[in-house]
Write a protein that holds these residues in place. Structure first.
Motif, PDB file in Angstrom:
ATOM      1  N   LEU A  69       0.887  -1.296   0.023  1.00  0.00           N
ATOM      2  CA  LEU A  69       0.009  -0.173  -0.032  1.00  0.00           C
ATOM      3  C   LEU A  69       0.870   1.122   0.161  1.00  0.00           C
ATOM      4  O   LEU A  69       0.490   2.167  -0.731  1.00  0.00           O
ATOM      5  CB  LEU A  69      -1.035  -0.079   1.045  1.00  0.00           C
ATOM      6  CG  LEU A  69      -1.996  -0.973   1.038  1.00  0.00           C
ATOM      7  CD1 LEU A  69      -2.565  -0.987   2.590  1.00  0.00           C
ATOM      8  CD2 LEU A  69      -3.078  -0.861   0.135  1.00  0.00           C
ATOM      9  N   ALA A  70       2.053   1.429   0.949  1.00  0.00           N
ATOM     10  CA  ALA A  70       2.661   2.579   0.849  1.00  0.00           C
ATOM     11  C   ALA A  70       3.484   2.656  -0.387  1.00  0.00           C
ATOM     12  O   ALA A  70       3.556   3.863  -0.959  1.00  0.00           O
ATOM     13  CB  ALA A  70       3.892   2.205   1.921  1.00  0.00           C
ATOM     14  N   CYS A  71       3.956   1.501  -1.429  1.00  0.00           N
ATOM     15  CA  CYS A  71       4.511   1.826  -2.526  1.00  0.00           C
ATOM     16  C   CYS A  71       3.548   2.267  -3.540  1.00  0.00           C
ATOM     17  O   CYS A  71       3.857   3.213  -4.236  1.00  0.00           O
ATOM     18  CB  CYS A  71       5.008   0.267  -3.004  1.00  0.00           C
ATOM     19  SG  CYS A  71       6.526  -0.168  -2.134  1.00  0.00           S
ATOM     20  N   TYR A  72       2.214   1.631  -3.418  1.00  0.00           N
ATOM     21  CA  TYR A  72       1.376   2.367  -4.335  1.00  0.00           C
ATOM     22  C   TYR A  72       0.945   3.837  -4.055  1.00  0.00           C
ATOM     23  O   TYR A  72       1.006   4.436  -5.083  1.00  0.00           O
ATOM     24  CB  TYR A  72      -0.112   1.293  -4.235  1.00  0.00           C
ATOM     25  CG  TYR A  72      -1.232   2.151  -4.997  1.00  0.00           C
ATOM     26  CD1 TYR A  72      -1.468   1.729  -6.361  1.00  0.00           C
ATOM     27  CD2 TYR A  72      -2.043   2.837  -4.348  1.00  0.00           C
ATOM     28  CE1 TYR A  72      -2.452   2.370  -7.179  1.00  0.00           C
ATOM     29  CE2 TYR A  72      -3.253   3.488  -5.195  1.00  0.00           C
ATOM     30  CZ  TYR A  72      -3.147   2.885  -6.434  1.00  0.00           C
ATOM     31  OH  TYR A  72      -4.428   3.633  -7.104  1.00  0.00           O
ATOM     32  N   SER A  74       2.611   6.080  -2.433  1.00  0.00           N
ATOM     33  CA  SER A  74       3.830   6.956  -2.795  1.00  0.00           C
ATOM     34  C   SER A  74       4.089   7.225  -4.203  1.00  0.00           C
ATOM     35  O   SER A  74       4.334   8.173  -4.687  1.00  0.00           O
ATOM     36  CB  SER A  74       5.190   6.534  -1.967  1.00  0.00           C
ATOM     37  OG  SER A  74       5.415   5.124  -2.759  1.00  0.00           O
ATOM     38  N   LYS A  75       3.802   6.201  -5.022  1.00  0.00           N
ATOM     39  CA  LYS A  75       3.996   6.275  -6.475  1.00  0.00           C
ATOM     40  C   LYS A  75       2.781   7.253  -7.112  1.00  0.00           C
ATOM     41  O   LYS A  75       2.932   7.950  -8.123  1.00  0.00           O
ATOM     42  CB  LYS A  75       4.067   5.052  -7.166  1.00  0.00           C
ATOM     43  CG  LYS A  75       4.207   4.862  -8.722  1.00  0.00           C
ATOM     44  CD  LYS A  75       4.093   3.642  -9.266  1.00  0.00           C
ATOM     45  CE  LYS A  75       4.423   3.484 -10.776  1.00  0.00           C
ATOM     46  NZ  LYS A  75       4.640   2.374 -11.328  1.00  0.00           N
ATOM     47  N   HIS A  76       1.378   6.936  -6.730  1.00  0.00           N
ATOM     48  CA  HIS A  76       0.342   7.587  -7.205  1.00  0.00           C
ATOM     49  C   HIS A  76       0.052   8.952  -6.527  1.00  0.00           C
ATOM     50  O   HIS A  76      -0.807   9.840  -7.408  1.00  0.00           O
ATOM     51  CB  HIS A  76      -0.879   6.675  -7.564  1.00  0.00           C
ATOM     52  CG  HIS A  76      -0.681   5.408  -8.407  1.00  0.00           C
ATOM     53  ND1 HIS A  76      -0.037   4.402  -7.848  1.00  0.00           N
ATOM     54  CD2 HIS A  76      -0.924   5.318  -9.367  1.00  0.00           C
ATOM     55  CE1 HIS A  76       0.073   3.519  -8.924  1.00  0.00           C
ATOM     56  NE2 HIS A  76      -0.537   4.051  -9.956  1.00  0.00           N
ATOM     57  N   LEU A  77       0.237   9.115  -5.487  1.00  0.00           N
ATOM     58  CA  LEU A  77      -0.013  10.461  -4.745  1.00  0.00           C
ATOM     59  C   LEU A  77       0.777  11.490  -4.482  1.00  0.00           C
ATOM     60  O   LEU A  77       0.461  12.556  -4.383  1.00  0.00           O
ATOM     61  CB  LEU A  77      -0.989  10.119  -3.432  1.00  0.00           C
ATOM     62  CG  LEU A  77      -2.092   9.111  -3.411  1.00  0.00           C
ATOM     63  CD1 LEU A  77      -2.608   8.935  -2.019  1.00  0.00           C
ATOM     64  CD2 LEU A  77      -3.123   9.820  -4.326  1.00  0.00           C
ATOM     65  N   LEU A  78       2.196  10.830  -4.754  1.00  0.00           N
ATOM     66  CA  LEU A  78       3.004  12.066  -4.348  1.00  0.00           C
ATOM     67  C   LEU A  78       4.045  12.584  -5.587  1.00  0.00           C
ATOM     68  O   LEU A  78       5.106  12.778  -5.771  1.00  0.00           O
ATOM     69  CB  LEU A  78       4.427  11.430  -3.408  1.00  0.00           C
ATOM     70  CG  LEU A  78       3.631  10.928  -2.136  1.00  0.00           C
ATOM     71  CD1 LEU A  78       4.602  10.296  -1.433  1.00  0.00           C
ATOM     72  CD2 LEU A  78       2.855  12.061  -1.283  1.00  0.00           C
TER      73      LEU A  78
END
Length: 79
Positions: A69-72, A74-78
């Protein structure tokens, strides 16, 4: 009605299905709890997640699930 708890699927979809078949699990009558680490080392994490959703399993997230979830996010929201 039976309540089943399974931990550490680790993406092992085939083993997950075999286990459910062995106990004659039926989502209409039984309850399923998955205790952490649904994803990671095994070859089919996505199908583990899809089956858990289809069976309406109650899920306690593990460290591998939280990392996914953190990878997803951080990639899509940041961006």
């Amino acid at each position: 009605m039976a309540v089943y708890a399974i931990g550490d699927l680790q993406g092992c979809y085939t083993s997950f299905r075999k286990l459910l078949n062995a106990v004659d699990f039926a989502s209409e009558r039984d309850e399923l709890w998955l205790a952490g680490d649904l994803v990671n080392r095994g070859p089919d994490s996505l199908n583990c997640l899809r089956l858990a959703k289809r069976l309406k399993a109650k899920i306690v997230l593990g460290n591998h699930d939280l990392h996914l979830l953190a990878c997803y996010y951080s990639k899509h929201l940041l961006k």
